[in-house]
Design an enzyme around this catalytic site. Sequence first.
Site, PDB file in Angstrom:
ATOM      1  N   HIS A  29       4.713 128.343  63.399  1.00  6.53           N
ATOM      2  CA  HIS A  29       4.936 126.933  63.031  1.00  6.53           C
ATOM      3  C   HIS A  29       6.072 126.302  63.851  1.00  6.53           C
ATOM      4  O   HIS A  29       7.185 126.078  63.363  1.00  6.53           O
ATOM      5  CB  HIS A  29       5.114 126.709  61.533  1.00  6.53           C
ATOM      6  CG  HIS A  29       5.969 127.664  60.781  1.00  6.53           C
ATOM      7  ND1 HIS A  29       7.271 127.967  61.118  1.00  6.53           N
ATOM      8  CD2 HIS A  29       5.706 128.383  59.657  1.00  6.53           C
ATOM      9  CE1 HIS A  29       7.770 128.815  60.246  1.00  6.53           C
ATOM     10  NE2 HIS A  29       6.836 129.080  59.352  1.00  6.53           N
ATOM     11  N   ASP A  40      -0.479 127.295  56.810  1.00 11.06           N
ATOM     12  CA  ASP A  40       0.688 127.882  56.133  1.00 11.06           C
ATOM     13  C   ASP A  40       0.578 127.606  54.633  1.00 11.06           C
ATOM     14  O   ASP A  40       1.579 127.383  53.938  1.00 11.06           O
ATOM     15  CB  ASP A  40       1.997 127.318  56.704  1.00 11.06           C
ATOM     16  CG  ASP A  40       3.225 128.126  56.290  1.00 11.06           C
ATOM     17  OD1 ASP A  40       3.060 129.282  55.849  1.00 11.06           O
ATOM     18  OD2 ASP A  40       4.348 127.602  56.390  1.00 11.06           O
ATOM     19  N   ALA A  77       8.330 124.922  51.205  1.00 12.20           N
ATOM     20  CA  ALA A  77       7.814 126.266  50.923  1.00 12.20           C
ATOM     21  C   ALA A  77       6.328 126.335  51.260  1.00 12.20           C
ATOM     22  O   ALA A  77       5.470 126.264  50.387  1.00 12.20           O
ATOM     23  CB  ALA A  77       8.049 126.625  49.456  1.00 12.20           C
ATOM     24  N   GLY A  78       6.033 126.443  52.542  1.00  9.35           N
ATOM     25  CA  GLY A  78       4.636 126.434  52.948  1.00  9.35           C
ATOM     26  C   GLY A  78       4.043 125.057  52.720  1.00  9.35           C
ATOM     27  O   GLY A  78       4.756 124.049  52.634  1.00  9.35           O
ATOM     28  N   ASP A  91       0.259 118.392  58.457  1.00  8.57           N
ATOM     29  CA  ASP A  91       0.073 117.828  57.115  1.00  8.57           C
ATOM     30  C   ASP A  91       0.830 116.528  56.895  1.00  8.57           C
ATOM     31  O   ASP A  91       0.782 115.953  55.802  1.00  8.57           O
ATOM     32  CB  ASP A  91       0.489 118.847  56.047  1.00  8.57           C
ATOM     33  CG  ASP A  91       1.959 119.251  56.127  1.00  8.57           C
ATOM     34  OD1 ASP A  91       2.643 118.845  57.097  1.00  8.57           O
ATOM     35  OD2 ASP A  91       2.427 119.976  55.227  1.00  8.57           O
ATOM     36  N   GLY A  92       1.548 116.055  57.916  1.00 14.14           N
ATOM     37  CA  GLY A  92       2.310 114.828  57.765  1.00 14.14           C
ATOM     38  C   GLY A  92       3.663 115.029  57.115  1.00 14.14           C
ATOM     39  O   GLY A  92       4.455 114.083  57.041  1.00 14.14           O
ATOM     40  N   ALA A 104      11.448 129.565  52.998  1.00 12.26           N
ATOM     41  CA  ALA A 104      11.074 129.988  51.647  1.00 12.26           C
ATOM     42  C   ALA A 104      10.896 131.503  51.570  1.00 12.26           C
ATOM     43  O   ALA A 104       9.906 132.005  51.045  1.00 12.26           O
ATOM     44  CB  ALA A 104       9.796 129.286  51.220  1.00 12.26           C
ATOM     45  N   HIS A 116       5.455 118.476  57.488  1.00 14.36           N
ATOM     46  CA  HIS A 116       6.180 119.425  58.332  1.00 14.36           C
ATOM     47  C   HIS A 116       6.538 118.855  59.703  1.00 14.36           C
ATOM     48  O   HIS A 116       7.511 119.290  60.312  1.00 14.36           O
ATOM     49  CB  HIS A 116       5.349 120.701  58.530  1.00 14.36           C
ATOM     50  CG  HIS A 116       5.403 121.636  57.362  1.00 14.36           C
ATOM     51  ND1 HIS A 116       4.644 121.443  56.231  1.00 14.36           N
ATOM     52  CD2 HIS A 116       6.128 122.769  57.155  1.00 14.36           C
ATOM     53  CE1 HIS A 116       4.896 122.414  55.379  1.00 14.36           C
ATOM     54  NE2 HIS A 116       5.794 123.231  55.903  1.00 14.36           N
TER      55      HIS A 116
END
Length: 380
Positions: free
Chosen positions: A209, A267, A302-303, A241-242, A133, A244
């Site tokens: 990341h 992020d 995007a993040g 976060d499940g 992004a 990424h």
Amino acid sequence: MAPSLVLTGARVVLPTGVVDDGRVAVEGTKIAGEAPSNADVLDVTGHWVVPGFVDIHNHGGGGASFSGTVDDVLKAIRTHRLHGTTTLVASTVTDEMDLLVQQAGLLSELAEQGDIAGIHFEGPFISPCRKGAHSEELLRNPDPAEVRKLIDAGRGKAKMVTLATELPGGIDSVRLLAEHGVIAAIGHTDATYEQTVEAIDAGATVATHLFNAMPTLGHRSPGPIAALLEDERVTVELINDGTHLHPAALELAFHHAGASRVAFITDAMDAAGIGDGRYMLGPLEVEVSEGVARLVEGGSIAGSTLTQDRAFKRAVTVDKLPVKDAVAALSANPARLLGLSDRIGSLEPGKDADLVLLDANFDLKGVMRRGEWVVTPQLP
């Protein structure tokens, strides 16, 4: 000054392990070795007390961005503090160099005031092949002179720069960052295994990341992932976060890097702490739907909209990590990376009274920063 306080009856996570029926004494802004005689007592039986979370990669929250005004930055900081992040590094996104220099000046002032722990420049020195992004027309090779320009603009508060180290000037820029005590992070990269090894040998110490915005792990072309996981000098960021990462990828990282080399990050972008809708990430428009942020044009992730309390809960309930390992990834390890282990990252006498109170289900019930409640516990 905050009144003295003793939390009693909790399961307290210390560097040595979990203490049942533990107690944490707070005197002023610090954790105390002994309970002050005049201290208030708060019974938090059935709860967990863990160190305040430390986020080294965060772009904003609460509808505001770290690329915005002072008010925007303070709003984003406040949003993440309400979710347990007591120490935060503000991340920028790719933009015109003059605008990044200007933003670095603004952020450095807030760092001097203690609002943030420093600045992370993610872009513009990244690969167009793995831009994610970031606006492709604003990307550039990591010219050491331009990297130095950002460092100088940060006035000693630049903590990390993410680079695609395989690009022209990449290795020299890594050496420059290392010489100035700034973390060189490998990310948004199309590097080979061998190129990544070269960058680590030059002084790169963080994987931005891990798994995201880099070539996948191949059996004949292992790429950067294998090099970053195997080297004990590297700390790997993970976005838990499940979205990424598949749980198996997270397990792979913990298995190969070990709990001492993982740093959970958010992020996060503007939508963290708010919800679905249209937002801006730098110059690019983002659509958030069901909590997942994607570019309107192209659809790249995007993040995230993640907050660290959710990352913690997922780690111990879904990923089944030991609580002490989750604490290491959310507090101790990033504190060490920032060179702040003498002040934050663990519940020890003399350190800042930064702590998070969680119930038996690992839901956030209280946040203390430097002895002051940011989220006051509402206990039965």
